[in-house]
Structure formats: structure tokens, C-alpha cells
Design a protein around this motif. Structure first.
Motif, mmCIF file in Angstrom:
data_model
loop_
_atom_site.group_PDB
_atom_site.id
_atom_site.type_symbol
_atom_site.label_atom_id
_atom_site.label_comp_id
_atom_site.label_asym_id
_atom_site.label_seq_id
_atom_site.Cartn_x
_atom_site.Cartn_y
_atom_site.Cartn_z
ATOM 1 N N LEU A 148 -12.905 7.428 -3.449
ATOM 2 C CA LEU A 148 -12.966 6.039 -3.888
ATOM 3 C C LEU A 148 -11.576 5.418 -3.954
ATOM 4 O O LEU A 148 -11.348 4.315 -3.442
ATOM 5 C CB LEU A 148 -13.658 5.948 -5.251
ATOM 6 N N VAL A 149 -10.643 6.120 -4.570
ATOM 7 C CA VAL A 149 -9.277 5.593 -4.680
ATOM 8 C C VAL A 149 -8.624 5.485 -3.312
ATOM 9 O O VAL A 149 -7.916 4.518 -3.023
ATOM 10 C CB VAL A 149 -8.437 6.473 -5.634
ATOM 11 N N LEU A 150 -8.894 6.433 -2.437
ATOM 12 C CA LEU A 150 -8.358 6.387 -1.082
ATOM 13 C C LEU A 150 -8.866 5.167 -0.328
ATOM 14 O O LEU A 150 -8.093 4.465 0.335
ATOM 15 C CB LEU A 150 -8.752 7.671 -0.347
ATOM 16 N N GLY A 151 -10.154 4.867 -0.460
ATOM 17 C CA GLY A 151 -10.726 3.687 0.193
ATOM 18 C C GLY A 151 -10.199 2.390 -0.381
ATOM 19 O O GLY A 151 -9.860 1.454 0.359
ATOM 20 N N LEU A 152 -10.116 2.307 -1.709
ATOM 21 C CA LEU A 152 -9.592 1.100 -2.351
ATOM 22 C C LEU A 152 -8.128 0.864 -1.984
ATOM 23 O O LEU A 152 -7.709 -0.266 -1.717
ATOM 24 C CB LEU A 152 -9.741 1.197 -3.866
ATOM 25 N N PHE A 153 -7.360 1.934 -1.973
ATOM 26 C CA PHE A 153 -5.944 1.800 -1.649
ATOM 27 C C PHE A 153 -5.757 1.403 -0.189
ATOM 28 O O PHE A 153 -4.859 0.628 0.136
ATOM 29 C CB PHE A 153 -5.213 3.106 -1.950
ATOM 30 N N SER A 154 -6.596 1.917 0.700
ATOM 31 C CA SER A 154 -6.520 1.539 2.112
ATOM 32 C C SER A 154 -6.818 0.051 2.290
ATOM 33 O O SER A 154 -6.121 -0.637 3.042
ATOM 34 C CB SER A 154 -7.504 2.375 2.920
ATOM 35 N N ASP A 155 -7.840 -0.449 1.595
ATOM 36 C CA ASP A 155 -8.154 -1.879 1.671
ATOM 37 C C ASP A 155 -7.016 -2.733 1.121
ATOM 38 O O ASP A 155 -6.657 -3.764 1.705
ATOM 39 C CB ASP A 155 -9.436 -2.186 0.911
ATOM 40 N N LEU A 156 -6.448 -2.310 0.011
ATOM 41 C CA LEU A 156 -5.350 -3.062 -0.586
ATOM 42 C C LEU A 156 -4.112 -3.038 0.310
ATOM 43 O O LEU A 156 -3.419 -4.051 0.453
ATOM 44 C CB LEU A 156 -5.020 -2.491 -1.963
ATOM 45 N N ARG A 157 -3.858 -1.905 0.957
ATOM 46 C CA ARG A 157 -2.715 -1.825 1.865
ATOM 47 C C ARG A 157 -2.912 -2.735 3.079
ATOM 48 O O ARG A 157 -1.973 -3.365 3.546
ATOM 49 C CB ARG A 157 -2.487 -0.391 2.307
ATOM 50 N N GLN A 158 -4.140 -2.833 3.585
ATOM 51 C CA GLN A 158 -4.397 -3.729 4.711
ATOM 52 C C GLN A 158 -4.179 -5.190 4.314
ATOM 53 O O GLN A 158 -3.698 -5.990 5.103
ATOM 54 C CB GLN A 158 -5.824 -3.535 5.241
ATOM 55 N N ARG A 159 -4.513 -5.529 3.081
ATOM 56 C CA ARG A 159 -4.258 -6.902 2.612
ATOM 57 C C ARG A 159 -2.774 -7.193 2.503
ATOM 58 O O ARG A 159 -2.328 -8.297 2.803
ATOM 59 C CB ARG A 159 -4.932 -7.136 1.270
ATOM 60 N N THR A 160 -1.997 -6.221 2.048
ATOM 61 C CA THR A 160 -0.557 -6.462 1.928
ATOM 62 C C THR A 160 0.123 -6.504 3.284
ATOM 63 O O THR A 160 1.152 -7.164 3.434
ATOM 64 C CB THR A 160 0.125 -5.395 1.048
ATOM 65 N N LEU A 161 -0.433 -5.802 4.284
ATOM 66 C CA LEU A 161 0.150 -5.858 5.626
ATOM 67 C C LEU A 161 -0.022 -7.225 6.252
ATOM 68 O O LEU A 161 0.822 -7.674 7.029
ATOM 69 C CB LEU A 161 -0.484 -4.802 6.536
ATOM 70 N N ASN A 162 -1.112 -7.911 5.943
ATOM 71 C CA ASN A 162 -1.406 -9.210 6.549
ATOM 72 C C ASN A 162 -0.839 -10.383 5.751
ATOM 73 O O ASN A 162 -0.965 -11.522 6.177
ATOM 74 C CB ASN A 162 -2.915 -9.386 6.706
ATOM 75 N N ASN A 163 -0.244 -10.125 4.591
ATOM 76 C CA ASN A 163 0.310 -11.199 3.773
ATOM 77 C C ASN A 163 1.828 -11.205 3.855
ATOM 78 O O ASN A 163 2.453 -10.252 4.302
ATOM 79 C CB ASN A 163 -0.128 -11.041 2.315
ATOM 80 N N ASP A 164 2.400 -12.299 3.382
ATOM 81 C CA ASP A 164 3.848 -12.451 3.392
ATOM 82 C C ASP A 164 4.417 -11.778 2.149
ATOM 83 O O ASP A 164 4.447 -12.352 1.064
ATOM 84 C CB ASP A 164 4.207 -13.933 3.433
ATOM 85 N N VAL A 165 4.865 -10.544 2.303
ATOM 86 C CA VAL A 165 5.456 -9.769 1.210
ATOM 87 C C VAL A 165 6.969 -9.887 1.330
ATOM 88 O O VAL A 165 7.511 -9.792 2.439
ATOM 89 C CB VAL A 165 5.020 -8.287 1.306
ATOM 90 N N PRO A 166 7.698 -10.127 0.225
ATOM 91 C CA PRO A 166 9.158 -10.200 0.306
ATOM 92 C C PRO A 166 9.751 -8.929 0.922
ATOM 93 O O PRO A 166 9.207 -7.837 0.774
ATOM 94 C CB PRO A 166 9.590 -10.347 -1.156
ATOM 95 N N MET A 167 10.834 -9.083 1.612
ATOM 96 C CA MET A 167 11.438 -7.988 2.361
ATOM 97 C C MET A 167 11.757 -6.778 1.476
ATOM 98 O O MET A 167 11.595 -5.638 1.902
ATOM 99 C CB MET A 167 12.712 -8.490 3.052
ATOM 100 N N ALA A 168 12.192 -7.019 0.260
ATOM 101 C CA ALA A 168 12.558 -5.913 -0.633
ATOM 102 C C ALA A 168 11.347 -5.089 -1.070
ATOM 103 O O ALA A 168 11.495 -3.935 -1.475
ATOM 104 C CB ALA A 168 13.262 -6.454 -1.872
ATOM 105 N N PHE A 169 10.143 -5.646 -0.993
ATOM 106 C CA PHE A 169 8.943 -4.952 -1.448
ATOM 107 C C PHE A 169 8.120 -4.356 -0.310
ATOM 108 O O PHE A 169 7.094 -3.737 -0.563
ATOM 109 C CB PHE A 169 8.053 -5.898 -2.254
ATOM 110 N N ARG A 170 8.513 -4.531 0.922
ATOM 111 C CA ARG A 170 7.726 -4.016 2.046
ATOM 112 C C ARG A 170 7.810 -2.499 2.115
ATOM 113 O O ARG A 170 8.821 -1.895 1.808
ATOM 114 C CB ARG A 170 8.216 -4.614 3.357
ATOM 115 N N GLY A 171 6.713 -1.887 2.545
ATOM 116 C CA GLY A 171 6.679 -0.432 2.713
ATOM 117 C C GLY A 171 6.279 0.277 1.438
ATOM 118 O O GLY A 171 5.295 -0.060 0.779
ATOM 119 N N LEU A 172 7.059 1.285 1.067
ATOM 120 C CA LEU A 172 6.748 2.121 -0.081
ATOM 121 C C LEU A 172 6.751 1.367 -1.417
ATOM 122 O O LEU A 172 5.878 1.625 -2.252
ATOM 123 C CB LEU A 172 7.710 3.310 -0.140
#
Length: 195
Positions: A148-172
Motif C-alpha cells: 500500500l505504501v509503495l503504491g501511494l508513494f509511487s503515485d505521489l512521486r508521479q505527481r511531483t515529477l509532473n509539477n513545478d518543484v523548486p530546484m533545491a527540492f527535486r529528487g531525493l
């Protein structure tokens, strides 16, 4: 029967192995892939981890309570549990590949080998002697909670990949913040079961 169901739900939602105890966090933080490929990889990892936790839970319980305790060798439980958590991985992955050929089980061996949740589950189950059925419910709940956590985290990571995240927060950094937010969300389940 109610105790087993409560153990299953409690392990999956409240005492989640990834969020409550940081066991098995390494698959969460692996590099992101294409959304469709990652979805299938997440389900393959969730199924294989759940099956490995169930298999390891049964083998670990049987070896500890039916072999080490009667022989008086309980101090050697870690030396017995380490091989029991590693040896069935390749056999399990081959069986799952035959049973579910549409999921990509190849390449999961290192993630299952380094998953501390599998060994941690056996170690936690050894210290509470509540029977094999309780240990099975604990193993199944831990595996389903991990999935469950793996699936939720995968969905959340896909949302952050498609949004404008500040450069300092990208990745890990955004991955760690996302894991923390999921952990806070799971804290809402803490009042679900009263003992």
C-alpha cells in the motif's frame, strides 16, 4: 478470529513497517521510471514482498518454535533467520514469474535481498509467542501495508515529477518530504483500533 483481523489491519495501517519503523525504505527511494512501467514494477515488488514475508514468517516461526526452542538453541535465532530470509528469494521470483507473466519480476532480487522489513518481521514475531495464526496475520498485514505504501508513494512521486518543484527540492529531498507526509497521513489511523 477478531484478534487476527485486528492484527492484520493494525500491521497494515497503524504499525506500518515502512512508516512506523523505517524498515524496507530502500524500495521507496529507488529511481523513478516511466509511469506505466513503474506501476507494474510497484505491483510486482508489492506482490513479491508480501509473498516473501508470508513465506519467511511461516519458516521463521516453525524453525524458531519447533526447532530452536526444543533444542535450547534460541540464542542462534539470528543465524537461522538470515538464511531463511535470503534463500527463498530466487525460487519465489521464478514461481511468481510463471504465475504472473505480465508483471516484471526480473531485477527485484536486490530489492528483496536488501529489504530489512522481511528480517525485521521475523525478529519481531519471535519475541511474542501468540501462535502461528497470529504470526501469519502479522506477516500478511506487513506485506499488504508495504504494498500500500509503495503504491501511494509511487503515485505521489508521479505527481511531483509532473509539477513545478523548486530546484533545491527535486529528487531525493522531495521524495523524503513526500514519505514524511504519507507517514503523517497514516497517523490518522492510530485511533482506529483500541485495545
Amino acid at each position: 478470529m477478531t484478534d487476527l483481523l485486528l492484527t492484520l489491519i493494525s500491521t497494515a495501517l497503524i504499525n506500518n513497517f515502512v512508516l512506523q519503523w523505517p524498515l524496507g525504505v530502500d524500495p521507496l527511494l529507488q529511481a523513478a521510471r516511466a509511469p506505466q512501467a513503474e506501476r507494474r514494477q510497484v505491483h510486482a515488488l508489492g506482490i513479491s514482498t508480501t509473498c516473501l514475508m508470508l513465506l519467511n514468517g511461516v519458516l521463521g516461526y516453525a524453525a524458531y518454535h519447533w526447532l530452536l526452542v526444543p533444542l535450547g538453541l534460541t540464542a542462534l535465532y539470528l543465524l537461522l533467520l538470515l538464511p531463511l530470509s535470503v534463500l527463498p528469494i530466487s525460487m519465489l521470483l521464478r514461481g511468481l514469474t510463471r504465475a504472473l507473466p505480465q508483471l516484471p519480476f526480473s531485477g527485484l532480487w536486490p530489492l528483496l535481498l536488501g529489504n530489512a522489513g522481511v528480517l525485521g518481521l521475523s525478529l519481531m514475531g519471535m519475541h511474542s509467542d501468540q501462535g502461528l495464526a497470529w504470526h501469519l496475520a502479522l506477516s500478511l498485514g506487513a506485506g499488504l501495508g508495504f504494498w500500500l505504501v509503495l503504491g501511494l508513494f509511487s503515485d505521489l512521486r508521479q505527481r511531483t515529477l509532473n509539477n513545478d518543484v523548486p530546484m533545491a527540492f527535486r529528487g531525493l529531498p522531495i521524495d523524503l518530504i513526500s514519505a514524511g507526509l504519507i507517514a503523517v497521513a497514516f497517523l490518522g489511523f492510530s485511533g482506529l483500533i483500541k485495545t
